[in-house]
Design a protein around this motif. Structure first.
Motif, PDB file in Angstrom:
ATOM      1  N   SER A  48      10.938   4.656   7.766  1.00 39.50           N
ATOM      2  CA  SER A  48      11.872   5.528   8.487  1.00 39.50           C
ATOM      3  C   SER A  48      13.269   5.453   7.866  1.00 39.50           C
ATOM      4  O   SER A  48      14.094   6.339   8.080  1.00 39.50           O
ATOM      5  CB  SER A  48      11.947   5.124   9.964  1.00 39.50           C
ATOM      6  N   LYS A  49      13.514   4.403   7.074  1.00 39.89           N
ATOM      7  CA  LYS A  49      14.831   4.206   6.480  1.00 39.89           C
ATOM      8  C   LYS A  49      14.865   4.586   5.001  1.00 39.89           C
ATOM      9  O   LYS A  49      15.935   4.883   4.457  1.00 39.89           O
ATOM     10  CB  LYS A  49      15.261   2.739   6.628  1.00 39.89           C
ATOM     11  N   VAL A  50      13.709   4.536   4.347  1.00 38.66           N
ATOM     12  CA  VAL A  50      13.641   4.789   2.911  1.00 38.66           C
ATOM     13  C   VAL A  50      12.606   5.884   2.651  1.00 38.66           C
ATOM     14  O   VAL A  50      11.467   5.791   3.101  1.00 38.66           O
ATOM     15  CB  VAL A  50      13.241   3.512   2.146  1.00 38.66           C
ATOM     16  N   ASP A  51      12.990   6.907   1.920  1.00 39.12           N
ATOM     17  CA  ASP A  51      12.098   8.038   1.662  1.00 39.12           C
ATOM     18  C   ASP A  51      11.093   7.684   0.570  1.00 39.12           C
ATOM     19  O   ASP A  51      11.466   7.351  -0.556  1.00 39.12           O
ATOM     20  CB  ASP A  51      12.933   9.249   1.241  1.00 39.12           C
ATOM     21  N   CYS A  52       9.808   7.773   0.899  1.00 37.02           N
ATOM     22  CA  CYS A  52       8.740   7.455  -0.049  1.00 37.02           C
ATOM     23  C   CYS A  52       8.224   8.683  -0.799  1.00 37.02           C
ATOM     24  O   CYS A  52       7.518   8.538  -1.812  1.00 37.02           O
ATOM     25  CB  CYS A  52       7.553   6.807   0.684  1.00 37.02           C
ATOM     26  N   LYS A  53       8.542   9.861  -0.332  1.00 40.37           N
ATOM     27  CA  LYS A  53       7.946  11.093  -0.855  1.00 40.37           C
ATOM     28  C   LYS A  53       8.206  11.261  -2.352  1.00 40.37           C
ATOM     29  O   LYS A  53       9.353  11.235  -2.805  1.00 40.37           O
ATOM     30  CB  LYS A  53       8.483  12.302  -0.095  1.00 40.37           C
ATOM     31  N   GLY A  54       7.123  11.399  -3.108  1.00 38.36           N
ATOM     32  CA  GLY A  54       7.231  11.647  -4.539  1.00 38.36           C
ATOM     33  C   GLY A  54       7.636  10.446  -5.361  1.00 38.36           C
ATOM     34  O   GLY A  54       7.880  10.564  -6.571  1.00 38.36           O
ATOM     35  N   PHE A  71       2.499   3.787   2.594  1.00 38.31           N
ATOM     36  CA  PHE A  71       3.330   4.507   1.625  1.00 38.31           C
ATOM     37  C   PHE A  71       2.596   5.746   1.118  1.00 38.31           C
ATOM     38  O   PHE A  71       3.195   6.814   0.951  1.00 38.31           O
ATOM     39  CB  PHE A  71       3.693   3.596   0.448  1.00 38.31           C
ATOM     40  N   VAL A  72       1.295   5.603   0.860  1.00 37.33           N
ATOM     41  CA  VAL A  72       0.484   6.758   0.439  1.00 37.33           C
ATOM     42  C   VAL A  72       0.498   7.831   1.524  1.00 37.33           C
ATOM     43  O   VAL A  72       0.667   9.024   1.246  1.00 37.33           O
ATOM     44  CB  VAL A  72      -0.964   6.319   0.132  1.00 37.33           C
ATOM     45  N   LYS A  73       0.339   7.404   2.765  1.00 43.94           N
ATOM     46  CA  LYS A  73       0.350   8.331   3.900  1.00 43.94           C
ATOM     47  C   LYS A  73       1.672   9.076   3.986  1.00 43.94           C
ATOM     48  O   LYS A  73       1.722  10.232   4.419  1.00 43.94           O
ATOM     49  CB  LYS A  73       0.088   7.563   5.202  1.00 43.94           C
ATOM     50  N   ASN A  74       2.757   8.417   3.551  1.00 47.11           N
ATOM     51  CA  ASN A  74       4.081   9.025   3.582  1.00 47.11           C
ATOM     52  C   ASN A  74       4.429   9.693   2.252  1.00 47.11           C
ATOM     53  O   ASN A  74       5.594   9.789   1.879  1.00 47.11           O
ATOM     54  CB  ASN A  74       5.133   7.984   3.962  1.00 47.11           C
ATOM     55  N   GLN A  75       3.375  10.140   1.553  1.00 48.12           N
ATOM     56  CA  GLN A  75       3.487  11.033   0.386  1.00 48.12           C
ATOM     57  C   GLN A  75       4.097  10.385  -0.851  1.00 48.12           C
ATOM     58  O   GLN A  75       4.760  11.057  -1.651  1.00 48.12           O
ATOM     59  CB  GLN A  75       4.271  12.302   0.759  1.00 48.12           C
ATOM     60  N   ALA A  76       3.860   9.086  -1.027  1.00 46.27           N
ATOM     61  CA  ALA A  76       4.259   8.449  -2.278  1.00 46.27           C
ATOM     62  C   ALA A  76       3.471   9.059  -3.427  1.00 46.27           C
ATOM     63  O   ALA A  76       2.311   9.466  -3.263  1.00 46.27           O
ATOM     64  CB  ALA A  76       4.001   6.948  -2.214  1.00 46.27           C
ATOM     65  N   LYS A 100     -11.324   6.306  -0.199  1.00 49.72           N
ATOM     66  CA  LYS A 100     -11.278   7.254  -1.321  1.00 49.72           C
ATOM     67  C   LYS A 100      -9.844   7.639  -1.662  1.00 49.72           C
ATOM     68  O   LYS A 100      -9.496   8.818  -1.819  1.00 49.72           O
ATOM     69  CB  LYS A 100     -12.116   8.490  -0.999  1.00 49.72           C
ATOM     70  N   ILE A 101      -8.996   6.628  -1.760  1.00 48.83           N
ATOM     71  CA  ILE A 101      -7.593   6.838  -2.129  1.00 48.83           C
ATOM     72  C   ILE A 101      -7.451   6.669  -3.636  1.00 48.83           C
ATOM     73  O   ILE A 101      -7.812   5.628  -4.195  1.00 48.83           O
ATOM     74  CB  ILE A 101      -6.683   5.842  -1.384  1.00 48.83           C
ATOM     75  N   GLU A 102      -6.903   7.677  -4.304  1.00 49.35           N
ATOM     76  CA  GLU A 102      -6.839   7.654  -5.761  1.00 49.35           C
ATOM     77  C   GLU A 102      -5.483   7.221  -6.307  1.00 49.35           C
ATOM     78  O   GLU A 102      -5.407   6.655  -7.397  1.00 49.35           O
ATOM     79  CB  GLU A 102      -7.202   9.040  -6.313  1.00 49.35           C
ATOM     80  N   ASN A 103      -4.417   7.495  -5.587  1.00 52.62           N
ATOM     81  CA  ASN A 103      -3.082   7.206  -6.122  1.00 52.62           C
ATOM     82  C   ASN A 103      -2.554   5.845  -5.667  1.00 52.62           C
ATOM     83  O   ASN A 103      -1.353   5.657  -5.425  1.00 52.62           O
ATOM     84  CB  ASN A 103      -2.096   8.312  -5.743  1.00 52.62           C
ATOM     85  N   CYS A 104      -3.452   4.887  -5.553  1.00 48.41           N
ATOM     86  CA  CYS A 104      -3.073   3.535  -5.144  1.00 48.41           C
ATOM     87  C   CYS A 104      -3.976   2.545  -5.879  1.00 48.41           C
ATOM     88  O   CYS A 104      -5.194   2.733  -5.932  1.00 48.41           O
ATOM     89  CB  CYS A 104      -3.247   3.390  -3.626  1.00 48.41           C
ATOM     90  N   GLN A 105      -3.378   1.525  -6.465  1.00 51.05           N
ATOM     91  CA  GLN A 105      -4.158   0.507  -7.154  1.00 51.05           C
ATOM     92  C   GLN A 105      -3.642  -0.877  -6.801  1.00 51.05           C
ATOM     93  O   GLN A 105      -2.470  -1.055  -6.456  1.00 51.05           O
ATOM     94  CB  GLN A 105      -4.120   0.717  -8.661  1.00 51.05           C
ATOM     95  N   PHE A 106      -4.531  -1.852  -6.885  1.00 56.49           N
ATOM     96  CA  PHE A 106      -4.179  -3.227  -6.525  1.00 56.49           C
ATOM     97  C   PHE A 106      -4.500  -4.164  -7.683  1.00 56.49           C
ATOM     98  O   PHE A 106      -5.548  -4.041  -8.327  1.00 56.49           O
ATOM     99  CB  PHE A 106      -4.946  -3.659  -5.267  1.00 56.49           C
ATOM    100  N   THR A 116       6.235  -2.519 -15.729  1.00 55.32           N
ATOM    101  CA  THR A 116       6.596  -1.104 -15.663  1.00 55.32           C
ATOM    102  C   THR A 116       7.702  -0.903 -14.632  1.00 55.32           C
ATOM    103  O   THR A 116       8.041  -1.813 -13.881  1.00 55.32           O
ATOM    104  CB  THR A 116       5.373  -0.242 -15.276  1.00 55.32           C
ATOM    105  N   SER A 117       8.257   0.305 -14.595  1.00 50.60           N
ATOM    106  CA  SER A 117       9.370   0.597 -13.695  1.00 50.60           C
ATOM    107  C   SER A 117       8.894   1.384 -12.472  1.00 50.60           C
ATOM    108  O   SER A 117       7.912   2.133 -12.540  1.00 50.60           O
ATOM    109  CB  SER A 117      10.446   1.401 -14.424  1.00 50.60           C
ATOM    110  N   PHE A 118       9.639   1.227 -11.363  1.00 53.32           N
ATOM    111  CA  PHE A 118       9.282   1.871 -10.105  1.00 53.32           C
ATOM    112  C   PHE A 118      10.527   2.442  -9.438  1.00 53.32           C
ATOM    113  O   PHE A 118      11.623   1.902  -9.577  1.00 53.32           O
ATOM    114  CB  PHE A 118       8.616   0.871  -9.156  1.00 53.32           C
ATOM    115  N   ASP A 119      10.311   3.533  -8.678  1.00 54.51           N
ATOM    116  CA  ASP A 119      11.410   4.122  -7.912  1.00 54.51           C
ATOM    117  C   ASP A 119      11.746   3.276  -6.691  1.00 54.51           C
ATOM    118  O   ASP A 119      12.904   3.213  -6.269  1.00 54.51           O
ATOM    119  CB  ASP A 119      11.028   5.530  -7.444  1.00 54.51           C
ATOM    120  N   LEU A 120      10.711   2.666  -6.104  1.00 51.53           N
ATOM    121  CA  LEU A 120      10.885   1.825  -4.926  1.00 51.53           C
ATOM    122  C   LEU A 120      10.067   0.549  -5.085  1.00 51.53           C
ATOM    123  O   LEU A 120       8.924   0.596  -5.537  1.00 51.53           O
ATOM    124  CB  LEU A 120      10.399   2.543  -3.658  1.00 51.53           C
TER     125      LEU A 120
END
Length: 255
Positions: A48-54, A71-76, A100-106, A116-120
């Motif tokens: 709610s304080k930090v925008d995850c979108k994109g 974070f995925v649910k909030n459109q990361a 079946k989540i594709e844009n998330c890895q562990f 590597t670099s990250f936005d958040l």
């Protein structure tokens, strides 16, 4: 001095303990706060304080993926979760496959293996378990993209070393406790905001804490769960004595 193996074993034991009591496949492993009805968890408060979108996001100390999936649910755009516990990473990957989540890895990795670099970057109750807090903090800052943000939520020691703090470090394999002196930035390219979340905690009475400490004598001497429980009660003791604060720090890279 503690080793990476000590920390890994601690988190594996934490996973095993949490799994005994949690019915859900994915769950938060951090302390419970008492927000208004708007938030049921610290991660919900954070998004709610930090925008995850994109954004590309690192969940540093991801547990079984509770925050990462939020974070995925909030459109990361993409989320990478890391932990030093193989048990946590195995469970997180199982859930990811099931959902079946594709844009998330562990990945099984420590803070100091970030390449590597990250936005958040989110560190929720995990930085204190670093073998070298200041080194890891610098590594995390270096991993931010221009205008990126590092979000830290943790237990900040606000007192002088004493028997309780020493026992806490021993039971949780901490080389040191985090203080705000560890999170100092003398660089105009960074700005930092701080918020005390301690008022959202329900502190235990000293009577309850002493009663729980007596209870630990019933555990077997070498039980891995004994240290986990004892460390938690020692932490509660420091909070009740007002020697610990639960703080949110947001560090922004201004370039």
């Amino acid at each position: 001095m503690n080793t990476a193996k000590d920390i890994s074993q601690l988190y594996n034991s934490l996973f095993e303990l949490e799994a005994k009591f949690k019915k859900e496949a994915v769950y938060p492993i951090h302390k419970q706060l008492h927000f208004s009805e708007r938030f049921s968890d610290i991660y919900e408060f954070l998004v709610s304080k930090v925008d995850c979108k994109g954004k590309t996001i690192l969940d540093a100390g991801c547990g079984v993926g509770f925050g990462s999936f939020l974070f995925v649910k909030n459109q990361a755009k993409e989320v990478v979760g890391i932990s030093v516990s193989i048990r946590e990473i195995e469970r997180a990957n199982e859930i990811k496959t099931k959902l079946k989540i594709e844009n998330c890895q562990f990945q099984l990795a420590s803070f100091d293996e970030i390449s590597t670099s990250f936005d958040l970057i989110f560190c929720v109750e995990s930085l204190k378990h670093s073998l070298d807090i200041q080194k890891s903090f610098t590594t995390l800052l270096d991993a931010l993209t221009p205008n990126g943000q590092l979000v830290i939520v943790d237990d900040f020691f606000d007192g002088h070393e004493n028997t309780i703090s020493q026992q806490l470090k021993e039971n949780w394999h901490l080389n040191s406790l985090i203080s705000e002196n560890d999170i100092q930035i003398d660089d105009a390219n960074f700005s930092i905001s701080s918020e005390d979340l301690t008022p959202f905690m329900r502190l235990k009475s000293l009577f309850k804490i002493y009663t729980q400490r007596l209870f630990f004598r019933l555990f077997k001497k070498n039980s891995p769960y004994k240290k986990l429980f004892k460390g938690g009660v020692l932490l509660d003791h420091l909070y009740t004595k007002k020697q610990m604060k639960y703080k949110l720090l947001i560090i922004t890279k201004n370039r």
